[in-house]
Every structure is written in structure tokens, then in C-alpha cells.
Design an enzyme around this catalytic site. Sequence first.
Site, PDB file in Angstrom:
ATOM      1  N   ASP A 170       0.801  -1.227   0.000  1.00 51.15           N
ATOM      2  CA  ASP A 170       0.000   0.000   0.000  1.00 51.15           C
ATOM      3  C   ASP A 170       0.834   1.277   0.000  1.00 51.15           C
ATOM      4  O   ASP A 170       0.296   2.371   0.172  1.00 51.15           O
ATOM      5  CB  ASP A 170      -0.980   0.024   1.179  1.00 51.15           C
ATOM      6  N   ASP A 188      -5.325  -1.085   3.237  1.00 52.69           N
ATOM      7  CA  ASP A 188      -4.249  -1.405   4.180  1.00 52.69           C
ATOM      8  C   ASP A 188      -3.767  -2.806   3.844  1.00 52.69           C
ATOM      9  O   ASP A 188      -4.536  -3.773   3.936  1.00 52.69           O
ATOM     10  CB  ASP A 188      -4.758  -1.327   5.622  1.00 52.69           C
ATOM     11  N   GLU A 222       1.719  -6.085   6.432  1.00 56.96           N
ATOM     12  CA  GLU A 222       3.120  -5.683   6.557  1.00 56.96           C
ATOM     13  C   GLU A 222       4.012  -6.815   6.044  1.00 56.96           C
ATOM     14  O   GLU A 222       3.604  -7.979   6.001  1.00 56.96           O
ATOM     15  CB  GLU A 222       3.450  -5.370   8.019  1.00 56.96           C
ATOM     16  N   ARG A 279       3.697  11.235   4.417  1.00 57.12           N
ATOM     17  CA  ARG A 279       3.401  10.578   3.140  1.00 57.12           C
ATOM     18  C   ARG A 279       2.196  11.236   2.480  1.00 57.12           C
ATOM     19  O   ARG A 279       1.253  11.648   3.159  1.00 57.12           O
ATOM     20  CB  ARG A 279       3.118   9.088   3.363  1.00 57.12           C
ATOM     21  N   ARG A 293       1.240   7.007   0.118  1.00 61.33           N
ATOM     22  CA  ARG A 293       0.387   6.039   0.834  1.00 61.33           C
ATOM     23  C   ARG A 293      -0.924   5.934   0.079  1.00 61.33           C
ATOM     24  O   ARG A 293      -1.613   6.929  -0.137  1.00 61.33           O
ATOM     25  CB  ARG A 293       0.143   6.510   2.270  1.00 61.33           C
TER      26      ARG A 293
END
Length: 377
Positions: A190, A265, A268, A302, A260
Site C-alpha cells: 500500500d 491497508d 506488513e 506521506r 500512501r
Amino acid sequence: MGNILRCFKGDDDGGDHYPYYKPTSRPHYQPPHYHGQPAAPPAPPQQQPLGPHGVTPSTVGVAALAHDLLNFESTSMVPDGLSQHVVSSRKAQVKWYQKLLEAYKNTTPPPKTPADAAQLIARALNMIQRADLEITSNYVSPQGILEFYNFPIPSLPSASSNYQPSSLPEGVQFVLNTLPVYDKCIGDGDGFTAYVSTTDPRESANVPLEVHELVIARTQARKCRDYQSADALLSSLDEAGYKIISCSDDEVLARKYRIRMRGIDAPELKMPYGRESRNALVKLIGGKSVKIYVYDLDQFGRYVGDIYCNNLFIQEQMLKNGHAWHFKTYDKRPEFARWEREAKAANRGLWASGNPEKPWDWRRDQRNARQDAIQVY
């Protein structure tokens, strides 16, 4: 363009690389004749209607498109006969073939049937006049690019799938048109770092004086072959948020933007499916220029925005294929929720695991674990 195009090129003997295809003429096939054997009887008359390439939809229409794209890549020329079938100018046609060439290169495997090729054309050129794409009741002639290749008329993509706003949507502050995005600058599914050339009107007026001075000093250092100083000046440029990028045997001064993606989302990198999500984004935008509709600047500095690449809405692609979550806390768009539901129902991507951990929960747990470690220490 890969092996599929090279297979149509033929031998490099200076002759016709595609002897059975002429854009403005019909081919003639000579059946093979071997010594000592009677000649084959004449072929029966062709019963199927021939299109402008002299072929039927079931034969070499796809090959004709591949040849045209190979020829365009080498010469920047569009097929001679195309202007008889579309209403737009030759300049517009060149832009179409640029988009088609890029779409073809990014399609794996390449189209093998007329229907596949028609879908590719429709996706790549969905913003052109519909009269240029197909026959309509309002346009008997020109017949359109699909008819030019004897391709069927596909269902055109919906506006929500491949639409770039013609005017700035509510809340958009400005638009960035980036240089090609480096794969290594894509951090996860993302977010990424992009560069915008300072030749862009919005950027050119905002380059700080110190950056101009650094560029001049570096140029002088290189002339004097003081490469150590030149490299040090590059580091100073990077600290100022700028970078000198090599493009087509030239150097471009570009501004750095950390991006971003709005409303999604992704896992990670250390989470399950984190690397798969990043790789999916690399396939969508890696090595390509993107258009970013910037809404805001987040707490980490961002730029938060909607991303478009090759007429694809990138957040939609990530959600529909199960590469990211809908970030409902920050974006309430109903289509985002719908695309996430579709991926979840089909067990696509991260949803194949059944009950994947939410990235915001994972980050919270990581913060709590670090806090606990500090307290214990």
C-alpha cells in the site's frame, strides 16, 4: 515484445518479415508441392468474409495485431489501412498503439484468441471514442479498430474499473504524474516512493534555490572529473528530497514523494502474505509511470492518494484480488467494501487463509510488545 512477436518476424534476410500479411491487400496462399507428387487441387473458394487484413476471425487476426505492434515498436508507424476504419487523427492512433503495446507487453500469457485480443484492446483503449472501437448504430462507417482486426465486440469495462477522473474529485488537492516507479521503491502493498520530474509545471516553479545550486555544483564537479565531490553532492540532493535520474541517455532532476495509497491497508512485510501483497503491487506499477490524485499528507509525511496506472485504478485491483484490506477507518467508499467482499467470497489472495490477521491489529500488537519490553527493561 517477447517470443510471440518474434515468431511472426521471420528471417532477417532483408525480405518481407510477414509475407502472408499485408494491411491493405489480401494474402494468397500457395499450397506446398513436392517433386514427384501431383500438384494439390485448387483450394475451394473462401466462404467466410474477409476483413481488411484479408483474414478470417479464426485465423491470423491475433497474429496481425502482434505484427502491427512489433512494427510500431520498431518504426512508430500505425497500420496504413486503419484510418479508413476510425474517425480519430493519425496522432491519436499513435497514442492508441503506444497504450496497446504497453498493455500487450504486460499481458501474460499474450492473447491467443480473437476474444482475448478484443478484451485487451477494450481495456487498453476504453477511453477512446466508442465509434473508433466498434460499429454502433450511429456509425456505419468508420467501422472501428475491432472490425479492422476482425475481432468480436467485447463487453466494455465499467467506468469504475478503468476510469480516471476528467476533473478533480472532491477533496483532491493536486495531481502528480510520476516517472516510472522503481521496483525497489515499492515498500509493501500500500505504499511506495515515486519521483516527479522538475520539468513538470507544478514542480518547476517550486525547486528551491539550494537544489539548483547543488545541481550546478555537481555538473561542474563532473566536468572536472571530481567524481567524489559529485557523489557527495548527490547525497546532499537526496537529503533535500531530490534525485537525479537517468532517463533515455539523459539525466532528469526529480522530486521525491513518499506515497500512501488511500483507503486500503496491506499486510506488513513480516506478516503472512506480506511479500505476496508487495509483489502484486510491483506487477501493477513497477517500471511504469503512475498518476496520483493527492488528498492529504499523513502523520508520517506521506502523500495519501488514489493511484492510476495504464487506466487501472490500483486500489481496486489490490482489493478485488485479495492483496489488501479496505481501511474503513479512513475511507468509507462503498465500492471499496464491495470489492473486498468479492475477494473474500472467492477466497482470493490473503483471504485463502480463512481468517487473516488485520494489519492494524498486528501493528498494535507490535507496539504493545515493544512497550512491554521497555517497561521490563
